[in-house]
Write a protein that holds these residues in place. Sequence first.
Motif, PDB file in Angstrom:
ATOM      1  N   PHE A   3       0.839  -1.196   0.000  1.00 26.28           N
ATOM      2  CA  PHE A   3       0.000   0.000   0.000  1.00 26.28           C
ATOM      3  C   PHE A   3       0.873   1.244   0.000  1.00 26.28           C
ATOM      4  CE2 PHE A   3      -2.316  -3.287   2.336  1.00 26.28           C
ATOM      5  CZ  PHE A   3      -3.526  -3.289   1.683  1.00 26.28           C
ATOM      6  N   ARG A   4       0.377   2.333  -0.613  1.00 22.45           N
ATOM      7  CA  ARG A   4       1.004   3.657  -0.490  1.00 22.45           C
ATOM      8  C   ARG A   4       0.447   4.270   0.777  1.00 22.45           C
ATOM      9  NH1 ARG A   4       5.547   5.083  -2.917  1.00 22.45           N
ATOM     10  NH2 ARG A   4       5.165   7.268  -3.046  1.00 22.45           N
ATOM     11  N   LEU A   5       1.311   4.582   1.729  1.00 22.93           N
ATOM     12  CA  LEU A   5       0.870   5.065   3.031  1.00 22.93           C
ATOM     13  C   LEU A   5       1.638   6.291   3.473  1.00 22.93           C
ATOM     14  CD1 LEU A   5       0.837   1.603   4.839  1.00 22.93           C
ATOM     15  CD2 LEU A   5      -1.144   2.832   3.934  1.00 22.93           C
ATOM     16  N   SER A   6       0.969   7.123   4.232  1.00 20.37           N
ATOM     17  CA  SER A   6       1.612   8.256   4.897  1.00 20.37           C
ATOM     18  C   SER A   6       2.028   7.793   6.281  1.00 20.37           C
ATOM     19  CB  SER A   6       0.637   9.428   5.022  1.00 20.37           C
ATOM     20  OG  SER A   6       0.301   9.907   3.755  1.00 20.37           O
ATOM     21  N   LEU A   7       3.287   8.011   6.614  1.00 18.55           N
ATOM     22  CA  LEU A   7       3.820   7.576   7.899  1.00 18.55           C
ATOM     23  C   LEU A   7       3.940   8.755   8.849  1.00 18.55           C
ATOM     24  CD1 LEU A   7       6.748   5.297   6.669  1.00 18.55           C
ATOM     25  CD2 LEU A   7       4.385   4.634   7.180  1.00 18.55           C
ATOM     26  N   GLU A   8       3.752   8.473  10.113  1.00 21.99           N
ATOM     27  CA  GLU A   8       3.982   9.471  11.157  1.00 21.99           C
ATOM     28  C   GLU A   8       4.715   8.797  12.303  1.00 21.99           C
ATOM     29  OE1 GLU A   8      -0.018   9.552  13.797  1.00 21.99           O
ATOM     30  OE2 GLU A   8      -0.208  10.393  11.785  1.00 21.99           O
ATOM     31  N   GLU A   9       5.373   9.605  13.099  1.00 18.86           N
ATOM     32  CA  GLU A   9       6.099   9.051  14.234  1.00 18.86           C
ATOM     33  C   GLU A   9       5.182   9.017  15.448  1.00 18.86           C
ATOM     34  OE1 GLU A   9      10.315   9.471  16.578  1.00 18.86           O
ATOM     35  OE2 GLU A   9       9.989  10.513  14.682  1.00 18.86           O
ATOM     36  N   ARG A  10       5.103   7.844  16.059  1.00 19.84           N
ATOM     37  CA  ARG A  10       4.334   7.649  17.286  1.00 19.84           C
ATOM     38  C   ARG A  10       5.182   6.833  18.241  1.00 19.84           C
ATOM     39  NH1 ARG A  10      -1.107   5.035  14.778  1.00 19.84           N
ATOM     40  NH2 ARG A  10      -1.389   6.534  13.104  1.00 19.84           N
ATOM     41  N   ASP A  11       5.465   7.366  19.385  1.00 20.94           N
ATOM     42  CA  ASP A  11       6.244   6.662  20.410  1.00 20.94           C
ATOM     43  C   ASP A  11       7.558   6.114  19.863  1.00 20.94           C
ATOM     44  OD1 ASP A  11       4.265   7.128  22.352  1.00 20.94           O
ATOM     45  OD2 ASP A  11       3.133   5.380  21.673  1.00 20.94           O
ATOM     46  N   GLY A  12       8.233   6.907  19.024  1.00 21.96           N
ATOM     47  CA  GLY A  12       9.522   6.515  18.501  1.00 21.96           C
ATOM     48  C   GLY A  12       9.491   5.554  17.324  1.00 21.96           C
ATOM     49  N   ARG A  13       8.322   5.214  16.820  1.00 24.36           N
ATOM     50  CA  ARG A  13       8.173   4.313  15.674  1.00 24.36           C
ATOM     51  C   ARG A  13       7.488   5.050  14.535  1.00 24.36           C
ATOM     52  NH1 ARG A  13       9.419  -0.778  16.172  1.00 24.36           N
ATOM     53  NH2 ARG A  13       9.264  -1.822  18.159  1.00 24.36           N
ATOM     54  N   LEU A  14       7.782   4.610  13.306  1.00 27.11           N
ATOM     55  CA  LEU A  14       7.039   5.107  12.150  1.00 27.11           C
ATOM     56  C   LEU A  14       5.816   4.224  11.980  1.00 27.11           C
ATOM     57  CD1 LEU A  14       9.816   5.965   9.556  1.00 27.11           C
ATOM     58  CD2 LEU A  14       8.529   7.497  11.038  1.00 27.11           C
ATOM     59  N   VAL A  15       4.641   4.846  12.023  1.00 27.84           N
ATOM     60  CA  VAL A  15       3.382   4.117  12.037  1.00 27.84           C
ATOM     61  C   VAL A  15       2.438   4.711  11.001  1.00 27.84           C
ATOM     62  CG1 VAL A  15       1.400   3.491  13.494  1.00 27.84           C
ATOM     63  CG2 VAL A  15       3.674   3.602  14.489  1.00 27.84           C
ATOM     64  N   ALA A  16       1.579   3.844  10.449  1.00 33.83           N
ATOM     65  CA  ALA A  16       0.543   4.289   9.514  1.00 33.83           C
ATOM     66  C   ALA A  16      -0.773   3.634   9.907  1.00 33.83           C
ATOM     67  CB  ALA A  16       0.898   3.888   8.085  1.00 33.83           C
ATOM     68  N   ASP A  17      -1.855   4.345   9.671  1.00 32.34           N
ATOM     69  CA  ASP A  17      -3.170   3.737   9.839  1.00 32.34           C
ATOM     70  C   ASP A  17      -3.301   2.631   8.801  1.00 32.34           C
ATOM     71  OD1 ASP A  17      -3.866   5.557  11.827  1.00 32.34           O
ATOM     72  OD2 ASP A  17      -4.758   6.952  10.393  1.00 32.34           O
ATOM     73  N   HIS A  18      -3.887   1.511   9.189  1.00 35.67           N
ATOM     74  CA  HIS A  18      -4.072   0.411   8.237  1.00 35.67           C
ATOM     75  C   HIS A  18      -5.161   0.823   7.242  1.00 35.67           C
ATOM     76  CE1 HIS A  18      -4.437  -3.507   6.486  1.00 35.67           C
ATOM     77  NE2 HIS A  18      -3.492  -3.965   7.277  1.00 35.67           N
ATOM     78  N   PRO A  19      -4.924   0.652   5.940  1.00 38.42           N
ATOM     79  CA  PRO A  19      -5.916   1.071   4.945  1.00 38.42           C
ATOM     80  C   PRO A  19      -7.160   0.183   4.912  1.00 38.42           C
ATOM     81  CG  PRO A  19      -4.073   0.003   3.866  1.00 38.42           C
ATOM     82  CD  PRO A  19      -3.701   0.162   5.319  1.00 38.42           C
ATOM     83  N   ASN A  20      -7.085  -0.996   5.489  1.00 38.23           N
ATOM     84  CA  ASN A  20      -8.230  -1.895   5.541  1.00 38.23           C
ATOM     85  C   ASN A  20      -8.994  -1.628   6.838  1.00 38.23           C
ATOM     86  OD1 ASN A  20     -10.053  -3.999   5.651  1.00 38.23           O
ATOM     87  ND2 ASN A  20      -8.561  -5.604   5.269  1.00 38.23           N
ATOM     88  N   GLU A  21     -10.194  -1.121   6.732  1.00 36.24           N
ATOM     89  CA  GLU A  21     -10.971  -0.781   7.926  1.00 36.24           C
ATOM     90  C   GLU A  21     -11.254  -1.988   8.807  1.00 36.24           C
ATOM     91  OE1 GLU A  21     -14.431   1.528   7.026  1.00 36.24           O
ATOM     92  OE2 GLU A  21     -13.292   2.963   5.840  1.00 36.24           O
ATOM     93  N   ALA A  22     -11.211  -3.201   8.237  1.00 30.72           N
ATOM     94  CA  ALA A  22     -11.457  -4.416   9.010  1.00 30.72           C
ATOM     95  C   ALA A  22     -10.255  -4.835   9.844  1.00 30.72           C
ATOM     96  CB  ALA A  22     -11.850  -5.562   8.074  1.00 30.72           C
ATOM     97  N   SER A  23      -9.111  -4.211   9.617  1.00 24.15           N
ATOM     98  CA  SER A  23      -7.909  -4.573  10.355  1.00 24.15           C
ATOM     99  C   SER A  23      -7.984  -4.080  11.795  1.00 24.15           C
ATOM    100  CB  SER A  23      -6.661  -3.980   9.696  1.00 24.15           C
ATOM    101  OG  SER A  23      -5.537  -4.221  10.512  1.00 24.15           O
ATOM    102  N   PRO A  24      -7.685  -4.966  12.741  1.00 29.73           N
ATOM    103  CA  PRO A  24      -7.678  -4.538  14.142  1.00 29.73           C
ATOM    104  C   PRO A  24      -6.383  -3.827  14.547  1.00 29.73           C
ATOM    105  CG  PRO A  24      -7.177  -6.866  14.001  1.00 29.73           C
ATOM    106  CD  PRO A  24      -7.479  -6.400  12.598  1.00 29.73           C
ATOM    107  N   LEU A  25      -5.386  -3.807  13.650  1.00 26.85           N
ATOM    108  CA  LEU A  25      -4.077  -3.243  13.983  1.00 26.85           C
ATOM    109  C   LEU A  25      -3.638  -2.211  12.959  1.00 26.85           C
ATOM    110  CD1 LEU A  25      -2.200  -6.604  14.712  1.00 26.85           C
ATOM    111  CD2 LEU A  25      -3.293  -5.100  16.384  1.00 26.85           C
TER     112      LEU A  25
END
Length: 86
Positions: free
Chosen positions: A18-40
């Motif tokens: 997936f093409r994702l926008s990353l942001e830093e959260r608690d020292g990690r690069l994190v992205a919202d999962h593009p699949n709304e059904a994903s729990p993570l």
Amino acid sequence: MTSIRDVLGDSLAVGERFRLSLEERDGRLVADHPNEASPLDIAVVDGLDRLEERPPAESVTVEILGRTVDGHVAGRVVDSDRNGTA
């Protein structure tokens, strides 16, 4: 042994890119999962050497891996080019 790939593979989209926008959260690069059904959400843990800046200003191509890290599904940067070619 049952893996996360077996249990949640479809909703987590393991192996998908997936093409994702990353942001830093608690020292990690994190992205919202593009699949709304994903729990993570996605924590990018591999391929960080492909990034010129952290977090990158532009979206990047991330492949979803079959493991979890600190409550996130793991991902790896496969491309940081705007065109999305690996």
